[in-house]
Design a protein around this motif. Structure first.
Motif, PDB file in Angstrom:
ATOM      1  N   VAL A 133     -49.565  30.943 -47.659  1.00 47.79           N
ATOM      2  CA  VAL A 133     -48.400  30.315 -47.036  1.00 47.79           C
ATOM      3  C   VAL A 133     -48.527  30.342 -45.523  1.00 47.79           C
ATOM      4  O   VAL A 133     -48.352  29.315 -44.844  1.00 47.79           O
ATOM      5  CB  VAL A 133     -47.108  31.024 -47.475  1.00 47.79           C
ATOM      6  CG1 VAL A 133     -45.925  30.523 -46.670  1.00 47.79           C
ATOM      7  CG2 VAL A 133     -46.850  30.788 -48.949  1.00 47.79           C
ATOM      8  N   VAL A 134     -48.821  31.516 -44.984  1.00 51.77           N
ATOM      9  CA  VAL A 134     -48.912  31.652 -43.525  1.00 51.77           C
ATOM     10  C   VAL A 134     -50.038  30.790 -42.967  1.00 51.77           C
ATOM     11  O   VAL A 134     -49.880  30.124 -41.937  1.00 51.77           O
ATOM     12  CB  VAL A 134     -49.108  33.131 -43.144  1.00 51.77           C
ATOM     13  CG1 VAL A 134     -49.373  33.266 -41.646  1.00 51.77           C
ATOM     14  CG2 VAL A 134     -47.877  33.947 -43.522  1.00 51.77           C
TER      15      VAL A 134
ATOM     16  N   GLY B 140     -38.114  35.261 -53.273  1.00 46.35           N
ATOM     17  CA  GLY B 140     -36.855  35.215 -52.542  1.00 46.35           C
ATOM     18  C   GLY B 140     -36.736  36.323 -51.524  1.00 46.35           C
ATOM     19  O   GLY B 140     -36.259  36.108 -50.397  1.00 46.35           O
ATOM     20  N   LEU B 141     -37.163  37.544 -51.886  1.00 47.58           N
ATOM     21  CA  LEU B 141     -37.078  38.671 -50.961  1.00 47.58           C
ATOM     22  C   LEU B 141     -37.989  38.469 -49.755  1.00 47.58           C
ATOM     23  O   LEU B 141     -37.596  38.750 -48.612  1.00 47.58           O
ATOM     24  CB  LEU B 141     -37.441  39.972 -51.686  1.00 47.58           C
ATOM     25  CG  LEU B 141     -36.427  40.468 -52.718  1.00 47.58           C
ATOM     26  CD1 LEU B 141     -36.963  41.696 -53.439  1.00 47.58           C
ATOM     27  CD2 LEU B 141     -35.089  40.784 -52.055  1.00 47.58           C
ATOM     28  N   ILE B 142     -39.199  37.989 -50.005  1.00 47.37           N
ATOM     29  CA  ILE B 142     -40.110  37.722 -48.887  1.00 47.37           C
ATOM     30  C   ILE B 142     -39.527  36.645 -47.978  1.00 47.37           C
ATOM     31  O   ILE B 142     -39.561  36.757 -46.742  1.00 47.37           O
ATOM     32  CB  ILE B 142     -41.496  37.297 -49.405  1.00 47.37           C
ATOM     33  CG1 ILE B 142     -42.149  38.437 -50.184  1.00 47.37           C
ATOM     34  CG2 ILE B 142     -42.399  36.873 -48.242  1.00 47.37           C
ATOM     35  CD1 ILE B 142     -43.430  38.038 -50.882  1.00 47.37           C
ATOM     36  N   GLY B 143     -38.971  35.600 -48.587  1.00 50.06           N
ATOM     37  CA  GLY B 143     -38.345  34.550 -47.789  1.00 50.06           C
ATOM     38  C   GLY B 143     -37.179  35.068 -46.979  1.00 50.06           C
ATOM     39  O   GLY B 143     -36.990  34.686 -45.814  1.00 50.06           O
ATOM     40  N   LEU B 144     -36.368  35.963 -47.564  1.00 50.18           N
ATOM     41  CA  LEU B 144     -35.227  36.529 -46.846  1.00 50.18           C
ATOM     42  C   LEU B 144     -35.687  37.348 -45.648  1.00 50.18           C
ATOM     43  O   LEU B 144     -35.111  37.252 -44.552  1.00 50.18           O
ATOM     44  CB  LEU B 144     -34.410  37.402 -47.800  1.00 50.18           C
ATOM     45  CG  LEU B 144     -33.074  37.947 -47.277  1.00 50.18           C
ATOM     46  CD1 LEU B 144     -32.125  36.802 -46.950  1.00 50.18           C
ATOM     47  CD2 LEU B 144     -32.457  38.882 -48.304  1.00 50.18           C
TER      48      LEU B 144
ATOM     49  N   LEU C 290     -37.031  26.665 -41.215  1.00 50.31           N
ATOM     50  CA  LEU C 290     -36.693  25.895 -42.404  1.00 50.31           C
ATOM     51  C   LEU C 290     -37.945  25.417 -43.136  1.00 50.31           C
ATOM     52  O   LEU C 290     -38.030  25.493 -44.369  1.00 50.31           O
ATOM     53  CB  LEU C 290     -35.824  24.694 -42.015  1.00 50.31           C
ATOM     54  CG  LEU C 290     -34.440  25.009 -41.435  1.00 50.31           C
ATOM     55  CD1 LEU C 290     -33.758  23.727 -40.976  1.00 50.31           C
ATOM     56  CD2 LEU C 290     -33.583  25.735 -42.456  1.00 50.31           C
ATOM     57  N   VAL C 291     -38.914  24.930 -42.383  1.00 45.46           N
ATOM     58  CA  VAL C 291     -40.129  24.397 -43.005  1.00 45.46           C
ATOM     59  C   VAL C 291     -40.925  25.504 -43.682  1.00 45.46           C
ATOM     60  O   VAL C 291     -41.567  25.276 -44.718  1.00 45.46           O
ATOM     61  CB  VAL C 291     -40.983  23.653 -41.962  1.00 45.46           C
ATOM     62  CG1 VAL C 291     -42.322  23.214 -42.564  1.00 45.46           C
ATOM     63  CG2 VAL C 291     -40.227  22.438 -41.430  1.00 45.46           C
ATOM     64  N   LEU C 292     -40.886  26.719 -43.131  1.00 45.11           N
ATOM     65  CA  LEU C 292     -41.578  27.831 -43.779  1.00 45.11           C
ATOM     66  C   LEU C 292     -41.018  28.061 -45.175  1.00 45.11           C
ATOM     67  O   LEU C 292     -41.760  28.387 -46.112  1.00 45.11           O
ATOM     68  CB  LEU C 292     -41.445  29.099 -42.935  1.00 45.11           C
ATOM     69  CG  LEU C 292     -42.111  30.358 -43.498  1.00 45.11           C
ATOM     70  CD1 LEU C 292     -43.604  30.128 -43.714  1.00 45.11           C
ATOM     71  CD2 LEU C 292     -41.873  31.544 -42.575  1.00 45.11           C
ATOM     72  N   GLY C 293     -39.705  27.886 -45.342  1.00 37.89           N
ATOM     73  CA  GLY C 293     -39.119  27.996 -46.680  1.00 37.89           C
ATOM     74  C   GLY C 293     -39.663  26.945 -47.623  1.00 37.89           C
ATOM     75  O   GLY C 293     -39.928  27.224 -48.798  1.00 37.89           O
ATOM     76  N   TRP C 294     -39.841  25.725 -47.120  1.00 36.90           N
ATOM     77  CA  TRP C 294     -40.415  24.671 -47.963  1.00 36.90           C
ATOM     78  C   TRP C 294     -41.864  24.980 -48.313  1.00 36.90           C
ATOM     79  O   TRP C 294     -42.327  24.653 -49.404  1.00 36.90           O
ATOM     80  CB  TRP C 294     -40.324  23.323 -47.254  1.00 36.90           C
ATOM     81  CG  TRP C 294     -38.922  22.908 -46.931  1.00 36.90           C
ATOM     82  CD1 TRP C 294     -37.779  23.361 -47.519  1.00 36.90           C
ATOM     83  CD2 TRP C 294     -38.514  21.955 -45.945  1.00 36.90           C
ATOM     84  NE1 TRP C 294     -36.687  22.755 -46.951  1.00 36.90           N
ATOM     85  CE2 TRP C 294     -37.099  21.883 -45.988  1.00 36.90           C
ATOM     86  CE3 TRP C 294     -39.187  21.164 -45.021  1.00 36.90           C
ATOM     87  CZ2 TRP C 294     -36.360  21.058 -45.152  1.00 36.90           C
ATOM     88  CZ3 TRP C 294     -38.456  20.335 -44.186  1.00 36.90           C
ATOM     89  CH2 TRP C 294     -37.063  20.280 -44.256  1.00 36.90           C
ATOM     90  N   ALA C 295     -42.585  25.606 -47.372  1.00 33.54           N
ATOM     91  CA  ALA C 295     -43.995  25.928 -47.617  1.00 33.54           C
ATOM     92  C   ALA C 295     -44.149  26.843 -48.821  1.00 33.54           C
ATOM     93  O   ALA C 295     -45.135  26.749 -49.564  1.00 33.54           O
ATOM     94  CB  ALA C 295     -44.605  26.578 -46.374  1.00 33.54           C
ATOM     95  N   TRP C 296     -43.164  27.727 -49.058  1.00 31.10           N
ATOM     96  CA  TRP C 296     -43.226  28.592 -50.227  1.00 31.10           C
ATOM     97  C   TRP C 296     -43.151  27.781 -51.515  1.00 31.10           C
ATOM     98  O   TRP C 296     -43.799  28.109 -52.515  1.00 31.10           O
ATOM     99  CB  TRP C 296     -42.103  29.623 -50.179  1.00 31.10           C
ATOM    100  CG  TRP C 296     -42.481  30.829 -49.386  1.00 31.10           C
ATOM    101  CD1 TRP C 296     -42.216  31.084 -48.076  1.00 31.10           C
ATOM    102  CD2 TRP C 296     -43.246  31.940 -49.858  1.00 31.10           C
ATOM    103  NE1 TRP C 296     -42.757  32.280 -47.703  1.00 31.10           N
ATOM    104  CE2 TRP C 296     -43.383  32.827 -48.778  1.00 31.10           C
ATOM    105  CE3 TRP C 296     -43.806  32.270 -51.087  1.00 31.10           C
ATOM    106  CZ2 TRP C 296     -44.083  34.031 -48.897  1.00 31.10           C
ATOM    107  CZ3 TRP C 296     -44.499  33.461 -51.204  1.00 31.10           C
ATOM    108  CH2 TRP C 296     -44.630  34.324 -50.121  1.00 31.10           C
ATOM    109  N   THR C 297     -42.370  26.726 -51.497  1.00 33.85           N
ATOM    110  CA  THR C 297     -42.296  25.863 -52.671  1.00 33.85           C
ATOM    111  C   THR C 297     -43.651  25.227 -52.958  1.00 33.85           C
ATOM    112  O   THR C 297     -44.106  25.171 -54.112  1.00 33.85           O
ATOM    113  CB  THR C 297     -41.247  24.761 -52.464  1.00 33.85           C
ATOM    114  OG1 THR C 297     -39.979  25.362 -52.190  1.00 33.85           O
ATOM    115  CG2 THR C 297     -41.135  23.873 -53.695  1.00 33.85           C
ATOM    116  N   TYR C 298     -44.307  24.763 -51.912  1.00 36.31           N
ATOM    117  CA  TYR C 298     -45.582  24.072 -52.087  1.00 36.31           C
ATOM    118  C   TYR C 298     -46.674  25.020 -52.588  1.00 36.31           C
ATOM    119  O   TYR C 298     -47.497  24.637 -53.426  1.00 36.31           O
ATOM    120  CB  TYR C 298     -46.020  23.423 -50.774  1.00 36.31           C
ATOM    121  CG  TYR C 298     -44.986  22.498 -50.191  1.00 36.31           C
ATOM    122  CD1 TYR C 298     -44.328  21.562 -50.988  1.00 36.31           C
ATOM    123  CD2 TYR C 298     -44.644  22.556 -48.837  1.00 36.31           C
ATOM    124  CE1 TYR C 298     -43.369  20.715 -50.466  1.00 36.31           C
ATOM    125  CE2 TYR C 298     -43.684  21.708 -48.307  1.00 36.31           C
ATOM    126  CZ  TYR C 298     -43.049  20.796 -49.120  1.00 36.31           C
ATOM    127  OH  TYR C 298     -42.092  19.968 -48.595  1.00 36.31           O
TER     128      TYR C 298
END
Length: 257
Positions: free
Chosen positions: A71-72, A234-238, A189-197
């Motif tokens: 992701v990063v 979710g925890l990592i995203g938070l 915000l885009v980093l959150g989308w990157a997790w989806t991808y």
């Protein structure tokens, strides 16, 4: 409660934690009572046991680390290329006229649709995973940063011209400082989308990562492991969300976000 009136930090923490307590309580009531069978939804305690087993017996910590690196990596590549292009598009209208139609077209293309092609071109290795994240993030970053840079207050630009600034100085000393706080919010915000991808990429042709573990658990009908993997994401995203907000406050204390 009054519209748009902020709450104290303590109240925000209590209210935010309260939602999680209510959510887990409803989840537990639905599963412990037998209303929802374990085959379809594991109970909170069963999910925790499944997660502990994953971490202690199956090396799930390694899968978490691999997914974070993916992701990063993909996100940083997209940001490193997308932010400068977006700033140039917002600052200079001819550049915007040249790139904007294609960027607007490309940002509607689902990154998951490219997975078969990317597997054909790059195989099932890390290049394919990074490419999916890049495609899903890059065009979103470009168009959002361009909009932010293009919304720079004209009175600031005109004041800089009056003081003798040239085009390069306008970009460096007016547009970038004005846009930087909102650009950071966009990247958050885009980093959150990157997790989806990345999870989508790991569901197909992967041998490691959180998405791969979730797919393996689906084959075993182990909803506890699947839910634990989702909760970890979710925890990592938070955590990253809070880190982005703290970094934004530290870098741009004058901005009210």
């Amino acid at each position: 409660m009054k519209p748009l009136v902020p709450v104290s930090t303590g109240a925000r923490i209590v209210l935010g934690a309260g939602f999680f307590v209510v959510f887990v309580a409803i989840w537990g009531a639905a599963t412990w009572s037998g209303w929802v069978p374990p085959l379809f939804l594991a109970s909170p305690d069963r999910t925790l046991r499944a997660g502990w087993s994953l971490l202690t017996e199956f090396g799930f910590a390694g899968d978490i680390a691999i997914t974070i690196v993916r992701v990063v990596g993909g996100f940083l590549i997209a940001a490193a290329l997308g932010v400068p292009l977006g700033l140039m598009m917002g600052a200079f209208k001819p550049i915007e006229a040249f790139f904007e139609p294609f960027v607007s077209f490309a940002r509607y293309l689902p990154a998951s649709a490219f997975i078969p092609l990317l597997i054909l071109w790059a195989g099932v290795g890390e290049a394919q995973k990074l490419s999916v994240i890049f495609i899903g993030s890059f065009f979103q970053v470009v168009i959002m940063v361009a909009l932010i840079a293009g919304a720079t207050r004209m009175d600031l630009v005109e004041a800089a011209y009056t003081l003798g600034a040239r085009s390069r100085g306008i970009v460096r000393r007016v547009i970038i400082p004005s846009a930087a706080p909102q650009v950071m919010e966009t990247l958050r915000l885009v980093l959150g989308w990157a997790w989806t991808y990345v999870i989508v990429a790991e569901l197909i042709g992967a041998t490691s990562g959180i998405g791969h573990m979730i797919m393996d658990s689906q084959r075993l009908l182990d909803t506890g492991q699947m839910i634990f993997g989702i909760v970890v994401i979710g925890l990592i995203g938070l955590v990253t969300d809070f880190l982005f907000k703290a970094l934004n406050r530290a870098l741009f204390p004058w901005a009210v976000l």
